[in-house]
Every structure is written in C-alpha cells, then in structure tokens.
Write a protein that holds these residues in place. Structure first.
Motif, short mmCIF file in Angstrom:
data_model
loop_
_atom_site.label_atom_id
_atom_site.label_comp_id
_atom_site.label_asym_id
_atom_site.label_seq_id
_atom_site.Cartn_x
_atom_site.Cartn_y
_atom_site.Cartn_z
N PRO A 157 -12.67 3.67 -15.64
CA PRO A 157 -12.46 2.33 -16.00
C PRO A 157 -11.09 1.92 -15.55
O PRO A 157 -10.85 0.82 -15.05
CB PRO A 157 -12.62 2.23 -17.30
CG PRO A 157 -13.60 3.24 -17.81
CD PRO A 157 -13.27 4.42 -17.03
N ARG A 158 -10.26 2.69 -15.57
CA ARG A 158 -8.71 2.43 -14.98
C ARG A 158 -8.77 2.48 -13.37
O ARG A 158 -8.20 1.59 -12.96
CB ARG A 158 -7.81 3.65 -15.30
CG ARG A 158 -7.22 3.54 -16.91
CD ARG A 158 -6.03 4.32 -16.99
NE ARG A 158 -5.04 3.64 -16.48
CZ ARG A 158 -3.69 4.23 -16.49
NH1 ARG A 158 -3.29 5.43 -17.18
NH2 ARG A 158 -2.82 3.31 -15.98
N PHE A 159 -9.55 3.34 -12.95
CA PHE A 159 -9.81 2.94 -11.48
C PHE A 159 -10.23 1.54 -11.13
O PHE A 159 -9.75 1.08 -10.19
CB PHE A 159 -10.70 3.95 -10.81
CG PHE A 159 -11.06 3.94 -9.33
CD1 PHE A 159 -10.53 4.50 -8.51
CD2 PHE A 159 -12.40 3.31 -9.09
CE1 PHE A 159 -10.86 4.46 -7.11
CE2 PHE A 159 -12.44 3.20 -7.65
CZ PHE A 159 -11.81 3.69 -6.65
N LEU A 160 -11.21 1.10 -11.95
CA LEU A 160 -11.89 -0.27 -11.64
C LEU A 160 -10.97 -1.26 -12.09
O LEU A 160 -10.96 -2.49 -11.49
CB LEU A 160 -13.15 -0.49 -12.34
CG LEU A 160 -14.30 0.50 -11.57
CD1 LEU A 160 -15.40 0.60 -12.34
CD2 LEU A 160 -14.72 0.00 -10.46
N ALA A 161 -10.09 -1.14 -12.95
CA ALA A 161 -9.43 -2.31 -13.70
C ALA A 161 -7.93 -2.46 -12.78
O ALA A 161 -7.52 -3.71 -12.99
CB ALA A 161 -9.17 -1.98 -15.07
N GLU A 162 -7.40 -1.50 -12.25
CA GLU A 162 -6.03 -1.58 -11.88
C GLU A 162 -5.82 -2.44 -10.66
O GLU A 162 -4.83 -2.84 -10.26
CB GLU A 162 -5.58 -0.07 -11.65
CG GLU A 162 -3.90 -0.11 -11.19
CD GLU A 162 -3.25 -0.49 -12.60
OE1 GLU A 162 -2.08 -0.99 -12.51
OE2 GLU A 162 -3.59 -0.18 -13.75
N PRO A 163 -6.91 -2.58 -9.78
CA PRO A 163 -6.79 -3.48 -8.59
C PRO A 163 -6.46 -4.95 -9.10
O PRO A 163 -5.71 -5.56 -8.42
CB PRO A 163 -8.03 -3.53 -7.68
CG PRO A 163 -8.48 -2.12 -8.09
CD PRO A 163 -8.39 -1.94 -9.63
N SER B 68 -5.83 0.70 -6.56
CA SER B 68 -4.85 -0.42 -6.27
C SER B 68 -4.47 -0.42 -4.75
O SER B 68 -4.17 -1.32 -4.29
CB SER B 68 -3.83 -0.33 -7.29
OG SER B 68 -2.90 -1.39 -7.20
N THR B 69 -4.07 0.87 -4.41
CA THR B 69 -3.82 1.03 -2.94
C THR B 69 -4.74 0.46 -2.08
O THR B 69 -4.60 -0.27 -1.16
CB THR B 69 -3.38 2.36 -2.75
OG1 THR B 69 -2.49 2.99 -3.63
CG2 THR B 69 -3.12 2.59 -1.12
N ALA C 120 0.79 -1.24 0.11
CA ALA C 120 -0.10 0.13 -0.14
C ALA C 120 0.86 1.38 -0.15
O ALA C 120 0.40 2.25 -0.78
CB ALA C 120 -0.93 -0.10 1.19
N ALA C 121 2.02 1.26 0.69
CA ALA C 121 2.86 2.40 0.61
C ALA C 121 3.61 2.69 -0.55
O ALA C 121 3.43 3.92 -1.12
CB ALA C 121 4.16 2.18 1.55
N GLY D 227 -3.85 7.72 -14.48
CA GLY D 227 -3.30 6.71 -13.66
C GLY D 227 -3.24 6.92 -12.08
O GLY D 227 -3.52 5.88 -11.32
N MET D 228 -3.45 8.25 -11.54
CA MET D 228 -3.63 8.25 -10.28
C MET D 228 -5.05 7.87 -9.63
O MET D 228 -5.02 7.32 -8.79
CB MET D 228 -3.75 9.98 -9.86
CG MET D 228 -4.08 10.34 -8.45
SD MET D 228 -3.89 12.21 -8.49
CE MET D 228 -4.01 12.23 -6.52
#
Length: 433
Positions: free
Chosen positions: A232-238, A371-372, A52-53, A364-365
């Motif tokens: 969509p990137r927010f939902l895909a990156e995890p 992801s965090t 997470a860091a 990306g942010m």
C-alpha cells in the motif's frame, strides 16, 4: 530537578520541527522549478531527472538509515543525518546545471530518508500505543507545513537576490535545528524532567520488546504483515511525490500561472494536508470509540477513507477551471496525509520496538521506489498527455493499495499484548496529558 508536565508532547514538537525543516528543504526545489528552467535552461524532463535522483537515493537509503537509527539510537542517528541534509542543501546553491542539482539533491535525499524512521522511532519511545497515531499525525504535519512555507521563501529569495539564497537559508535552518535536537532530545529513561506519573503512563501502554538480538532483515521482509504495509505504501507514495515536486509546474504548464500566482496558490493543498495529518491521527480513536473496532482495524479504516477521498484529484481532468483543480488537490492533500500517517503508524503497531525503524525503512523503500518511477513517468508524459490522466492514475493506485491492506494485514499481527487496552477515548488521552 523540575518536572515538566506533558513532556512527551514537547518531544514530539521537537520532532515535528525537524520534519518541517526537512520538507522545507525538500520542497525548495519544486518552488524554484519555473525559475530554474528559465535561468539554468533546464527542460521539464531534466527536472524530472533531478526529482528522480532525489527519490532514487531516498529509496535506496531508507532501510540503511533506518538500520543506522536503530543501531545508534534516535538522538545520534537522526542528528547526524539532519546535519548532512542541511549541508547538502547549501551545496545545491553552488550548482550550475541540472546535473549538479541532481547530485546535490540525491545526496540530500539519502540523508532525508532518515526523517520518517526517526520520527516513528521517537513516537514509539515516547508514546503509548493508543496515542501513537496522534503523535505520528503531529510530527507528520511538519511535512505539509514545510511545503507551505517553501513557495513564499523561494519567491522572496528570488526577488531579493536569487534562488540560490533559498537553498542556503533552508540548509542553515536545518543545521541550527540539529544543535537544538542534540541538547534537548533524550529517551524517556534518560529525560530528567519527565515526571514519574508520565513515565508510568508511557511505558504501561507500550508493548514489551520481546527481541533483544540484532534485527534479522531477511526474516523481517519475508513476513506477510510487512508486505501488507509495504505494497500500500508503494501505491500511495507517488501521490505525495507528485504533490511535493510537481504542483508549481502543473500550475505553470497547465494554467500559465506566473511566479506570484504560484506563491499564492501552491501552498494551499499542503495546508489541507496538515489537516489530514492531525485529523488522521485522531480518526483511529474516533473509529474505535464509535464502531468498537480494535487498533489495527481503526488504522485500516483511515486508509480506506483516505483512498476514497483520493478520487478527488483524479477528477481534475473533468474540469477546466484552475481554482477547481486547486480545490481538488486540497482534497487530495488531506486524503493522502491521513492515509499515509495510518500506514506509517501501522509499522509501530505490528513490529517489535527494536526493529520498527528498520521495518519502516524497508516499507519506505518500497514507497519511494514507486515515487521515483512515477517522477520519471510524469517528466516524460506531462507535456504529451497532460497532468489529468496522471492524477487519475494516482486515485486508482490508492484504492488498490487499500484493498491490499485489508486483505493482507490482520488484527492478530499487532504486537500489543492486550488489544482491549488500545480502545481509547479522547477523554482518556486528555486526562493523561
């Protein structure tokens, strides 16, 4: 001065090598996780804090590093951040607990956040719009290649000496790449070995920049097309964060795999992720040719197909066989990287060239914020409810993300003036190489 045929492919090859080393650095911590838990007495939840860091610093830094790369230029901006992530990887080898590792990986994450915006900006500089998804696919394949090599390198380093040696090796490799980058990478207008024919081919297929003033960030993030990519990137990156950081521990906790078994199997989903990067780059070309759709629709179709394939890892809980689980993770690796490449490339399709790295930094942010948060969720729940429900959630996230993309992003958002010129065939791309 001797001209080099296909110079743009050499440049994207250099970018790809940087991506490989970035992800080799990033995945070293995951491959070493079982050993770190034993030798440094780190719990699974504390390991999640380290991840997470990294993710949190990566999240905060993306718009910052993207803006810096837009300001300093691809060559200098990327070179600075790559040198720093190599140095911080070496620093990780001197730590003695999860707190020190969290600090070192957090600083590394800040610098590594420049990788995708820089790679996308280099692709925008060196490729016409119709080939850009192919270029992004090739440089993005480095993310999976780095993840493939990390487990064997870490296992070798542990058996030869210690896990600390692995961080030193990957850090030094990244610093060495920076030297090559500074001497070899140039903008097409400054590359003396670029032929006039290829230069014309590159620039004739690029949208003209219509903005010459500084990037206005508030104006950028207030646009509907921005959120059509960011959500969509927010939902895909995890999914990608989980694949990179948790597969070795998943194998160890769920199936009792030892270090050698992890070295044998942990890289396999990443090989299929490589195929997803490459084939995902060619899919828009195929969809435009077969279905007669425009550039934006072809990218959206790739995302939709990837989201459907992500149902695969969501079914891991249905099977108890570890080898079936690995096969489903391979499907997930292919699916995620194909849709991820399309989402990343869309930033270069719908934003002006002068702001593309900044736009990608902010999308990306959004991705790494998710992801965090998901890394913390996995750390808190994986030993309570198991990994299976978490993989199922990842499948649902991607399907929702595809629906949002189709709803918010329109073909009219493309900055390319003539979308008909973007309908390409593989033959045309080959003839101009």
């Amino acid at each position: 001065m001797r001209k080099v045929r296909g110079m743009r492919w050499y440049m994207i090859g250099l970018v790809t090598l940087g991506t490989i080393l970035c992800y080799l650095t990033r995945n070293t911590i995951a491959a070493a996780a079982p050993t770190l838990e034993t030798e440094l007495h780190i719990s699974t939840q504390q390991y999640s804090y380290i991840i997470a860091a990294f993710s949190a610093c990566y999240t905060v830094a993306q718009p910052i590093t993207g803006f810096i790369v837009d300001t300093l230029g691809t060559k200098i901006g990327y070179g600075i951040f790559a040198a720093l992530w190599g140095i911080f990887a070496i620093c990780a080898s001197f730590t003695g607990g999860w707190g020190g590792l969290a600090v070192a990986r957090g600083l590394g994450g800040f610098c590594e956040s420049a990788m995708i915006p820089s790679g996308l900006k280099a692709s925008t500089e060196w490729f016409p719009a119709k080939e850009r998804s192919i270029a992004v696919g090739y440089f993005n394949v480095g993310s999976s290649i780095g993840a493939v090599f990390a487990p064997p390198i870490v296992v070798w380093a542990i058996m030869y000496k210690s896990w600390r040696l692995a961080f030193v090796i990957v850090g030094l490799l990244s610093v060495a790449w920076v030297i090559l980058w500074i001497f070899a990478y140039f903008h097409p207008t400054k590359q003396k070995h670029l032929s006039d024919e290829e230069k014309e081919y590159i620039f004739s297929g690029q949208p003209k920049s219509v903005k010459h003033e500084k990037v206005h960030i508030l104006e950028l993030i207030s646009q509907k097309k921005f959120w059509g990519i960011a959500l969509p990137r927010f939902l895909a990156e995890p999914a990608w964060g989980t694949f990179n950081a948790w597969i070795p521990l998943f194998m160890s906790i769920t199936y009792g795999f030892n270090l050698k078994q992890i070295a044998i199997f942990a890289w396999m989903p990443m090989v299929f992720a490589d195929f997803g990067c490459i084939l995902g780059g060619y899919m828009p070309v195929f969809f435009q040719k077969v279905f007669k759709v425009n550039l934006i629709v072809s990218r959206k179709m790739v995302v939709g197909l990837g989201a459907l394939l992500m149902i695969g890892p969501g079914l891991i809980g249905v099977f108890g066989n570890p080898y079936v689980a690995i096969a489903l993770l391979c499907i997930g690796g292919f699916a995620h990287q194909s849709l991820s490449g399309a989402l990343i490339t869309l930033s270069s399709d719908v934003f002006d060239p002068s702001e593309v790295a900044t736009a990608n930094g902010f999308t990306g942010m959004a991705a790494w914020t998710a992801s965090t948060l998901f890394a913390l969720v996995v750390g808190a729940l994986c030993e309570v409810i198991g990994f299976s429900p978490l993989f199922a959630l990842l499948s649902i996230f991607d399907i929702i993300g595809a629906i949002i993309l189709f709803s918010l992003l329109k073909s009219s958002d493309a900055v390319t003036e003539n979308t008909e010129n973007n309908v390409v065939t593989a033959k045309l791309a080959t003839e101009n190489q």
